[in-house]
Design a protein around this motif. Structure first.
Motif, PDB file in Angstrom:
ATOM      1  N   THR A   3       0.954  -1.192  -0.022  1.00  0.00           N
ATOM      2  CA  THR A   3       0.009  -0.006  -0.014  1.00  0.00           C
ATOM      3  C   THR A   3       1.087   1.183   0.065  1.00  0.00           C
ATOM      4  O   THR A   3       0.631   2.170  -0.720  1.00  0.00           O
ATOM      5  N   SER A  43      -3.471  -9.153  -3.465  1.00  0.00           N
ATOM      6  CA  SER A  43      -3.659  -7.845  -3.205  1.00  0.00           C
ATOM      7  C   SER A  43      -2.761  -6.652  -3.660  1.00  0.00           C
ATOM      8  O   SER A  43      -3.020  -5.784  -4.078  1.00  0.00           O
ATOM      9  N   TYR A  46      -3.026  -6.188  -7.455  1.00  0.00           N
ATOM     10  CA  TYR A  46      -4.052  -5.418  -7.560  1.00  0.00           C
ATOM     11  C   TYR A  46      -3.601  -3.870  -7.267  1.00  0.00           C
ATOM     12  O   TYR A  46      -3.763  -3.196  -8.236  1.00  0.00           O
ATOM     13  N   GLN A  47      -2.749  -3.537  -6.370  1.00  0.00           N
ATOM     14  CA  GLN A  47      -2.333  -2.166  -6.100  1.00  0.00           C
ATOM     15  C   GLN A  47      -1.426  -2.022  -7.142  1.00  0.00           C
ATOM     16  O   GLN A  47      -1.266  -1.100  -7.595  1.00  0.00           O
ATOM     17  N   GLU A  86     -13.401 -11.494   2.213  1.00  0.00           N
ATOM     18  CA  GLU A  86     -12.273 -10.982   1.763  1.00  0.00           C
ATOM     19  C   GLU A  86     -11.882 -11.286   0.308  1.00  0.00           C
ATOM     20  O   GLU A  86     -11.382 -10.569  -0.461  1.00  0.00           O
ATOM     21  N   TRP A  87     -12.027 -12.532   0.087  1.00  0.00           N
ATOM     22  CA  TRP A  87     -11.695 -13.162  -1.252  1.00  0.00           C
ATOM     23  C   TRP A  87     -12.715 -12.599  -2.252  1.00  0.00           C
ATOM     24  O   TRP A  87     -12.292 -12.055  -3.629  1.00  0.00           O
ATOM     25  N   LEU A  90     -11.844  -8.969  -2.862  1.00  0.00           N
ATOM     26  CA  LEU A  90     -10.754  -8.675  -4.038  1.00  0.00           C
ATOM     27  C   LEU A  90     -10.919  -9.248  -5.319  1.00  0.00           C
ATOM     28  O   LEU A  90     -10.229  -8.449  -6.248  1.00  0.00           O
ATOM     29  N   ASN A  93     -12.989  -6.240  -7.268  1.00  0.00           N
ATOM     30  CA  ASN A  93     -12.171  -5.404  -7.419  1.00  0.00           C
ATOM     31  C   ASN A  93     -11.186  -5.468  -8.478  1.00  0.00           C
ATOM     32  O   ASN A  93     -11.042  -4.720  -9.272  1.00  0.00           O
ATOM     33  N   SER A  94     -10.549  -6.737  -8.632  1.00  0.00           N
ATOM     34  CA  SER A  94      -9.632  -7.053  -9.490  1.00  0.00           C
ATOM     35  C   SER A  94     -10.214  -7.002 -10.938  1.00  0.00           C
ATOM     36  O   SER A  94      -9.821  -6.610 -12.011  1.00  0.00           O
TER      37      SER A  94
END
Length: 802
Positions: A3, A43, A46-47, A86-87, A90, A93-94
């Motif tokens: 992050t 994650s 993704y960032q 959580e999975w 993500l 979002n991806s």
């Protein structure tokens, strides 16, 4: 750690972030739990993919999302019991950001498939917070695939959703993408104003990436408006910031700067051509295919401009054909270069063929748009094609060909038969909000209270109402272009004069007695300036109680300008038009000329129309009856009571709305289906926001925007109000204002003033007008008789069909 890397990427550029991303990846590999390891790696990717996407490398960004998406989808199928929130979050979002990346590289099918999957995940797992992002991503995808009406609708929805959550950063991002879609349609002036408001705020917050993107879009808007100095300045500022951040988007800013520079260059050099080709290579290497394509189009155009026709032709031959998703302005530029190449080779016929094909492509986009503003704005993309075609037609000295090209290129918004209106409660609510804010602003001004906050709210509310109007529904069905034989037949004993400016000269195309002739009238600047000065003089002459010496001075100036217009525009045509009644198709500032003030036209019936096609459609519509008459009296008019009493004597069965009955809602309801409407009220034209031009009624203004809500537009409307015949004139003589909106909406005839008019003069003129009308005179004849008594104090126009 990852992050923090993303934060470094946003604030310091990719170099500062890569090392930290790599370090995070190595740390993740040390984690024992395999599922936790995959989740953390997903994650981090993704960032990282988001950063790469933001830095202008969408093709590379796609690959950072795909491994986790594949793993997560496999896990959902084989071990759904282990798949927690959580999975799912993500994964969704991806999928969303991968869709944005695919949309950026023009892969709409893949993008939409990902977004449809996100919609399913959101519904099945209660991910309500993801819905706005899905809407935003869909808007972007539709924009990239060329479905601009749907893109605008989705952006509006996303802005509304995010606006409720008050997330300034996200809202700013959506507004940027929304601005790009508006530019693709042609709303360059509106985007320019919007971004000019945004830049000071962003500079205050020192968000360099957003500032750079806003500057780049501002440069694009300036380029469309041919403000080349501003385009270069903004593009250079954007380039510096983006290069400093290591973002490849600098190439897009560089293309804008190069294009603006090329349009200003007095001499095209080889270095300029090579710069365009080098930039095309860079863009292509970074998978910015449409921009790379456009840079090569620029190189070809530059080669043609410097006389290297074979080289320019070879560059065009190497270009792939436009794809379905190639932006409209790119297509127009290709057609322009092909036309210029053909012309340079002496092939005028092929040049005009490319111009026609380009305008046809533009028409296909225009036909799908909603709202008059969008329909009229598209003409900015065909400005240069139009100028080339008109110039070639004029050089042919073929008046018939000039007529055809004028009808093909001017006032295309008036070529549509409006579709039956579908009520839009949300749009009506926004219009009501604008009306309320307008009244509140007026009261605050009268009370001496601060108005800055109210003005900001009003501008925002107007903007939201405009945007809703853009995609509320498709505006209309395109009518066929008027044929010359049809126009001649409908004119009968009348004459039509169409004015056009080309190469600095003013030309008139005259249709009279079954013949079509072309007359060159000299320098256009002189006539256009005289028209503007006449407009200023008529405004100054309007007040009812001017001191006689002052009135004499102003009227003398107005007469001087009217005489000049007579000498420049009308006297050279007298041998062709004789004493015939006239239909005038103006251009530029000539739209504001009340032709009855011109000495040679004194007392002559004259109708003003935006095009022969628009006039023919109005003239061939059903002849208005006088069964359903509406008389409206607005507030604060000194002579309105007596005026409407006199008119009511002429129309004994008329419905009269005055006092507390003359509300916007009541007037709208009675306008629907009326045969003859007379409105005595104050009015005001809004040049920058033409559809918010207005009539002042007892509960606030009635806007041009609301006229589209009429299922059956009134046949004949008289607006005894100031300035409501004025129009905002966009490229291609796309004229839009209060009276213009009525004509475009299907009203046959509108009588209105293009300047201010005194209450007393207006009341007297309208009494004379209706007396002649009731006696059986046609509207243009009745108005000519009414104006002849005092033309400079009664500067009305008869618009549409007389």
């Amino acid at each position: 750690m990852y992050t923090l890397a993303r934060c470094y990427g946003e604030t310091q550029g990719s170099d500062a972030a890569v090392e930290l991303f790599d370090l995070a990846a190595r740390e993740i590999e040390l984690i024992d739990d395999p599922r936790r390891r995959v989740l953390l790696k997903g994650s981090a990717d993704y960032q990282r993919g988001g950063m790469i996407m933001r830095l202008g490398e969408p093709e590379r960004a796609v690959h950072w999302f795909s491994p986790f998406i594949k793993f997560a989808e496999d896990e959902m199928r084989t071990s759904p019991e282990q798949f927690d929130f959580e999975w799912v979050s993500l994964l969704a979002n991806s999928l969303t950001v991968r869709a944005l990346s695919n949309a950026a590289i023009r892969r709409p099918e893949l993008a939409i498939a990902d977004l449809e999957r996100v919609t399913v995940l959101s519904r099945e797992h209660g991910l309500d917070q993801l819905y706005p992002f899905t809407v935003q991503a869909l808007a972007n995808t539709y924009k990239q695939s060329g479905n601009l009406p749907e893109a605008l609708r989705r952006y509006e929805e996303a802005e509304r959703i995010f606006g409720a959550s008050e997330s300034p950063t996200i809202i700013a991002s959506i507004q940027l993408m929304h601005a790009e879609a508006m530019l693709m349609v042609g709303m360059s002036d509106d985007v320019g104003r919007m971004l000019d408001e945004a830049l000071p705020v962003l500079r205050k917050d020192k968000i360099s990436q957003d500032i750079a993107e806003v500057e780049m879009y501002r440069a694009s808007a300036a380029l469309l408006d041919e403000q080349f100095d501003l385009a270069r300045r903004m593009a250079k500022a954007s380039m510096r910031k983006l290069e400093k951040r290591g973002s490849t988007w600098w190439m897009m800013a560089a293309l804008i700067e190069l294009w603006a520079h090329s349009m200003q260059a007095k001499r095209v050099t080889n270095a300029l051509v090579q710069k365009a080709l080098t930039l095309s290579g860079h863009l292509s290497a970074n998978h910015l295919l449409d921009e790379a394509w456009l840079a090569r189009v620029l190189a070809a155009r530059l080669e043609v401009r410097r006389g290297r026709l074979e080289e320019g032709e070879e560059l065009l031959r190497q270009l792939p054909s436009p794809r379905a998703v190639t932006p409209l302005d790119h297509r127009m530029q290709r057609r322009l270069v092909l036309a210029e190449l053909a012309l340079a080779k002496g092939d005028r016929r092929t040049a005009l063929l490319h111009a026609r094909k380009g305008l046809d492509e533009l028409g296909l986009v225009r036909d799908q748009l909603g709202g008059l503003e969008l329909v009229s704005a598209t003409a900015v993309h065909s400005r240069e094609l139009r100028e080339l075609a008109i110039r070639l037609a004029l050089e042919s000295n073929n008046a018939r060909q000039v007529f055809v090209w004028l009808e093909r290129t001017r006032a295309q918004a008036y070529r549509y038969e409006p579709l039956e209106h579908v009520e839009n409660a949300e749009l009506a609510e926004h219009i009501a909000e604008v009306r309320g804010l307008g009244r509140e602003l007026m009261r605050a001004g009268l009370d001496g209270r601060p108005t800055a906050e109210l003005r900001t709210k009003l501008v925002k509310a107007q903007r939201e109402a405009n945007r809703l109007g853009w995609h509320a529904q498709r505006w209309g069905r395109p009518r066929p272009m008027a044929g010359l034989s049809e126009v001649i037949a409908e004119l009968g004993e009348r004459a039509m004069v169409s004015f056009v400016v080309s190469g600095g000269g003013m030309v008139a195309v005259v249709i009279a007695g079954g013949q079509v002739r072309m007359v060159r009238l000299g320098v256009a600047k002189d006539a256009l300036e005289s028209a503007q000065k006449l407009h200023f003089d008529l405004n100054a002459l309007a007040p009812d109680y001017l001191q006689p010496p002052l009135a004499q001075v102003i009227e003398a100036s107005a007469r001087k300008q009217a005489d000049a217009l007579d000498t420049l525009l009308i006297k050279p045509l007298i041998h062709l038009i004789g004493e015939r009644e006239l239909v005038v198709v103006p251009t530029g500032t000539l739209y504001a000329v009340p032709w009855g003030v011109i000495p040679s036209l004194h007392g002559r019936p004259v109708v003003t129309a935006p095009s022969a096609t628009a006039w023919l459609a109005a003239a061939q519509s059903d002849k208005p009856k006088t069964d359903k008459v509406l008389l409206v009296r607005g507030p604060s008019l000194q002579f309105a009571d007596g005026e409407l009493d006199r008119l009511a004597a002429h129309h004994v069965r008329a419905t009269v709305l005055s006092g507390e009955d003359a509300t916007a809602a009541e007037v709208l309801a009675h306008l629907d289906g009326a045969d003859l409407v007379h409105v005595a009220a104050h009015g005001e034209h809004e040049n920058e926001n033409a559809l918010f031009s207005r009539l002042e009624l007892v509960d606030g203004p009635l806007f041009a925007h609301e006229l589209g809500r009429l299922r059956t537009p009134p046949a004949h409307v008289v607006l005894a109000a100031c300035s409501l015949a004025l129009n905002r004139i966009r490229p291609g003589d796309e004229a839009l204002g209060f009276a213009g909106a009525m004509l475009a909406g299907g009203t046959r005839t509108v009588v209105a003033a293009a300047s201010k008019v005194g209450d007393e003069a207006s009341a007297a003129a309208m009494a004379d007008y209706h007396r002649a009308l009731v006696a059986g005179a046609a509207p243009a004849v009745a108005l000519a008789e009414a104006m002849a008594k005092d033309p400079f104090r009664r500067p009305f126009l008869c618009l549409g069909s007389g």
